[in-house]
Every structure is written in structure tokens, then in C-alpha cells.
Design an enzyme around this catalytic site. Structure first.
Site, mmCIF file in Angstrom:
data_model
loop_
_atom_site.group_PDB
_atom_site.id
_atom_site.type_symbol
_atom_site.label_atom_id
_atom_site.label_comp_id
_atom_site.label_asym_id
_atom_site.label_seq_id
_atom_site.Cartn_x
_atom_site.Cartn_y
_atom_site.Cartn_z
ATOM 1 N N HIS A 24 0.876 -1.218 -0.083
ATOM 2 C CA HIS A 24 0.133 0.248 0.097
ATOM 3 C C HIS A 24 0.867 1.270 -0.065
ATOM 4 O O HIS A 24 0.505 2.202 -0.834
ATOM 5 C CB HIS A 24 -1.017 0.035 1.230
ATOM 6 C CG HIS A 24 -1.893 1.347 1.387
ATOM 7 N ND1 HIS A 24 -3.416 1.074 0.812
ATOM 8 C CD2 HIS A 24 -1.741 2.301 1.920
ATOM 9 C CE1 HIS A 24 -3.684 2.400 1.152
ATOM 10 N NE2 HIS A 24 -3.075 3.141 1.575
ATOM 11 N N GLU A 25 1.804 1.248 0.875
ATOM 12 C CA GLU A 25 2.799 2.502 1.068
ATOM 13 C C GLU A 25 3.717 2.625 -0.115
ATOM 14 O O GLU A 25 3.891 3.857 -0.761
ATOM 15 C CB GLU A 25 3.457 2.386 2.212
ATOM 16 C CG GLU A 25 2.490 2.338 3.459
ATOM 17 C CD GLU A 25 1.380 3.564 3.533
ATOM 18 O OE1 GLU A 25 1.584 4.577 2.894
ATOM 19 O OE2 GLU A 25 0.542 3.203 4.476
ATOM 20 N N HIS A 28 1.748 4.450 -2.861
ATOM 21 C CA HIS A 28 2.067 6.021 -2.701
ATOM 22 C C HIS A 28 3.380 6.462 -2.995
ATOM 23 O O HIS A 28 3.454 7.664 -3.851
ATOM 24 C CB HIS A 28 1.615 6.489 -1.165
ATOM 25 C CG HIS A 28 0.373 6.237 -0.937
ATOM 26 N ND1 HIS A 28 -0.755 6.860 -1.500
ATOM 27 C CD2 HIS A 28 -0.134 5.483 0.045
ATOM 28 C CE1 HIS A 28 -2.028 6.535 -0.959
ATOM 29 N NE2 HIS A 28 -1.718 5.570 0.292
#
Length: 457
Positions: A24-25, A28
Site C-alpha cells: 500500500h505505502e 503512494h
């Protein structure tokens, strides 16, 4: 043994959580770098750093923090402190609305892409699953009322191919939110093709759209008739020492008649610490033996064994299958599976909000850890499919328009796009408080459900 079992579940949970947070990170992070934004910190977890390193051209701080239920990517941003004028063009707030939306959306999208890759790998490599063979449904169930018999194999549901018993469960759940009844195309043990119309609405009205709905409808595991004839007898086992032989047919245990191998197994497993009187038929003669099962530990539970195996009938239907597809079809099926489960997750959340689905369906970290351990014990394919499902849930949850979540930030950026100016900091601050309160309430509900499930066994 209990400690080892506990650690097994903890490790499985840590792997699932760690992979999903990192992916997920990284979503980003990767899009932020692609847009030219400077990343100051990449953190797995919140709170006090347990480990950190400054790496890369920009000296990004990579952190492993104390509280592991989440993570974040901190970018250069004028709203959070002074920015060197020479680097202002690399701050998040200086980017166009489109770039900011892409950076925010990249985390949830990365989770959905991970789910597609995991499903694709499982479909391509082939996963062992159960054939969609139905056992005798309970008398009052919807399947029984439709005429389903023991041993019927489900070929299609409303025209869609059913690949496995797990697939049947999923399709029933998905159709339950759309239709009042479904049509099963089945093939019985005699090779006859039948159409069974199964009424879903009455069961749905009584029990709601819960995960166990297929069981409520009468879906049970097919148990073929296996006569209690011994196919193997260990000479050192309790039965062999007592004098039992290959070919013996067990007809009674402790004066109670037995007709199937399953009954023999159940009675022996439960006879821990006591002797059994076993009656067998050998060459037309009835013989009696006194057998004391030995104690064995099976996944933390003590059971009895007597050292015998069943003579498997030659015409026994194959229960396990391997579901495997070519790479191209695997990718298509993985994308469809991810889309359908994402849409179903959103639908379930919506039904929870309006009270059509019980909040008991919310699961917290304890339940996730339990399922992670269980799926890991079932094998790599089950574990990867579970990880894909949790990844979908994480991606969908983060896209909800709730302040503090990625979806909330996307909502603010969309409003900025429509209004031509950013949403005021005061409104964003109020939204943050509301969002945090809502998330804490959801977490409290989920934890309550976790401990309620533990208490109920």
C-alpha cells in the site's frame, strides 16, 4: 505445543499485515517519486521507531515503528513546515490536482493490483479444491425443498460454471444480494442432469446476508458411503495386537451397530483412555475384540487411534480436484475475481449502514490473525487467496470517502477540482476529527466482534 501454535498464527498474521502495508505505502511512494515529489519518510507502523535508515538520493528515512497496524509516507509539504524555495516544486501541495489525486489513489490501487497478481498466480499454478459435490441437505433447507440428493454435483449456477465447492459458496453469496432464487444445474450419481430452483429469499429474510448463508441454504459436504472394511492393520497398533486383520468388517462398537467407516473413526477418536469392544465379521464369522486406543495429539487435541486404515472402494467419486488455467485466462479470472469481490465488499458495507446486514460481520485484527493461521495451515494456495481477499478489503476500505482515509483526501481533491480552489483547512480539520471518531468506532465494533467470537468458541 500451544505456544508453537500461537506463534504460527502470529507469524502468519505478521506476514499478511506486513506485505499489505508495504505494498500500500509503496504505491503512494512510487507514484509520488514519479510525479517528482520528495519523500521524507516511509514508515511501516506508527509511533516510536524501532529501526530506521536514511537511504537514496533524497535521504528518505525508512522506518519500522512500534505500532504495526498501518503505515504512512510523509512527503515534502508546505502545510507541514518550512520548505526550501529551491525545493518548493517538489512539495506535495505544489503539484497539480491530478497528480495529487494519483498519489493518494496509488495506495488502494496497489492493494487491488496485488490481489489480481496473487489470484493470477494461484489460478495459473493450480490450487487443490473440493469438487462441488453436495451431501444430503437438512430436511427443512432450501436445497432439500428443491429436490437436491446426496452426491449431486453442481455444474452451473444461473448459467455460470461452478469450478469448486468454494466457488459455489461464493456464487451463492453474490447472487443472494441480487436474486430471490437461483437455478442449479446438477448431475447425480447416476449421471442424470437436473435443474434445481433454490429459493434464497426465505432463508435470507430469516438469517440475513451472512457468510454462513450457503450452509443455511443446505450446502453440505458430500460424504460417500464407505463400508467399514479394514484395508490395512498395523502389527504394532492396538487393533493388530488384539488380533484384528485386513478384510475384517466392523459391524459394532460397544454394542452399537456401525454401518460406515466414518462412524468407526468417530468412535475410536473419542475413546481416549478407555477400552472398546469391537465386533467384526470375518469369513462369515462374528468375532469380538477388546481394543484400547493409543493417545495421539492432533493440532492440540488428544484423540484415540488403533492403527487401522479403510479399504477404499474402487468406484469412490474423486472429491479433490486441482483448478488450473493458462496464464492469460488466469489473469482475466483474477481481474474478474478482484472486481467482483471489491463490488461485493462495497455492497456489504452499504447494507451495514442501512441495517440490512448485521455489524457482526465486521472483523478485527484478532479474527484476521485467526483466519491467517488457518489458511496457512491449509497450504500456500489458501494463504495467498486469503491475503488477496484482505488486500481487496484494505483497498476498498481506503477508497471510502471518509476523512483521514485515502478516499477522504480524494474527496477533498475532487471538490477542489470542481470549485477551482482547495477546501479550507478548517473544514479539513473538522473532517479529520469526524473521520477519526468513525474509524475508532468501527475498530471498537470489530474488536468487540472478535472477542465475542472467541467467547462463543
Amino acid at each position: 505445543m500451544a505456544l508453537i501454535n500461537f506463534l504460527y498464527y502470529v507469524v502468519a498474521f505478521a506476514v499478511v499485515l506486513g506485505v499489505l502495508i508495504v505494498v500500500h505505502e509503496l504505491g503512494h511512494y512510487a507514484v509520488a517519486r514519479w510525479c517528482g515529489v520528495k519523500v521524507l519518510r516511509f514508515s511501516v507502523g506508527f509511533g516510536q521507531p524501532l529501526w530506521s535508515r536514511h537511504l537514496g538520493r533524497d535521504g528518505t528515512e525508512w522506518v519500522l515503528a512500534a505500532f504495526p497496524l498501518g503505515g504512512y509516507v510523509k512527503m515534502l509539504d508546505e502545510r507541514e513546515g518550512e520548505v526550501d524555495p529551491a525545493e518548493r516544486h517538489r512539495s506535495f501541495n505544489a503539484q497539480s490536482v491530478g497528480k495529487r489525486m494519483a498519489i493518494v489513489a496509488a495506495g488502494p490501487v496497489a492493494n487491488l493490483l496485488l490481489a489480481i497478481l496473487l489470484y493470477c498466480f494461484v489460478f495459473w499454478q493450480g490450487a487443490p479444491e473440493l469438487r462441488p459435490l453436495l451431501g444430503t441437505p437438512p430436511a427443512a433447507s432450501a436445497l432439500a425443498q428443491s429436490g437436491v440428493e446426496n452426491g449431486e454435483e453442481v455444474l452451473r449456477l444461473d448459467g455460470h460454471e461452478v469450478a469448486s465447492l468454494q466457488d459455489l459458496h461464493w456464487q451463492l453469496l453474490r447472487r443472494a444480494s441480487e436474486a430471490e432464487s437461483v437455478v442449479l444445474e446438477t448431475r447425480n450419481l447416476r449421471g442424470e442432469i437436473n435443474e434445481r430452483r433454490v429459493a434464497i429469499a426465505p432463508t435470507l429474510a430469516e438469517f440475513g446476508l451472512e457468510a454462513d448463508l450457503p450452509d443455511r441454504l443446505g450446502v453440505t459436504l458430500f460424504r460417500p458411503y464407505i463400508p467399514p472394511r479394514l484395508g490395512s492393520v498395523s502389527s504394532s497398533g492396538a487393533a493388530g495386537v488384539a488380533g484384528m486383520q485386513v478384510g475384517d468388517v466392523v459391524v459394532g462398537i460397544d454394542g452399537v451397530t456401525v454401518d460406515t467407516w466414518g462412524e468407526v473413526v468417530t468412535r475410536v477418536r473419542e475413546a481416549v483412555g478407555r477400552s472398546l469392544g469391537i465386533e467384526v465379521v470375518r469369513a462369515g464369522r462374528h468375532l469380538h475384540f477388546v481394543v484400547t486406543p493409543t493417545e495421539e495429539n492432533e493440532r492440540g487435541r488428544v484423540i484415540g487411534r488403533i492403527g487401522v486404515g479403510v479399504a477404499v472402494p474402487e468406484n469412490l467419486p474423486q472429491l479433490a480436484i486441482t483448478v488450473r488455467y493458462p496464464l492469460g485466462e488466469s489473469l482475466q479470472r483474477a481481474a474478474r475475481e478482484t472486481w467482483e469481490k471489491s463490488f461485493f465488499s462495497l455492497e456489504m458495507m452499504g447494507k451495514m449502514l442501512v441495517g440490512q446486514v448485521s455489524l457482526k460481520n465486521l472483523s478485527g485484527p484478532v479474527t484476521i490473525a485467526d483466519f491467517a493461521g488457518q489458511s496457512a495451515k491449509l497450504g500456500w494456495a489458501s494463504f495467498l487467496k486469503f491475503m488477496a481477499l484482505v488486500s481487496i478489503s484494505l483497498g476498498v476500505l481506503n477508497l471510502l470517502p471518509i476523512p483521514v482515509l485515502d478516499g477522504g483526501h480524494l474527496m477533498y481533491h475532487m471538490l477542489e477540482l470542481l470549485r477551482g480552489r482547495p477546501v479550507s483547512e478548517r473544514i479539513q480539520e473538522v473532517g479529520q476529527r469526524i473521520g477519526l471518531s468513525l474509524l475508532f468506532a468501527l475498530m471498537a465494533f470489530a474488536l468487540y466482534n472478535d472477542f465475542a467470537r472467541l467467547a462463543s468458541g
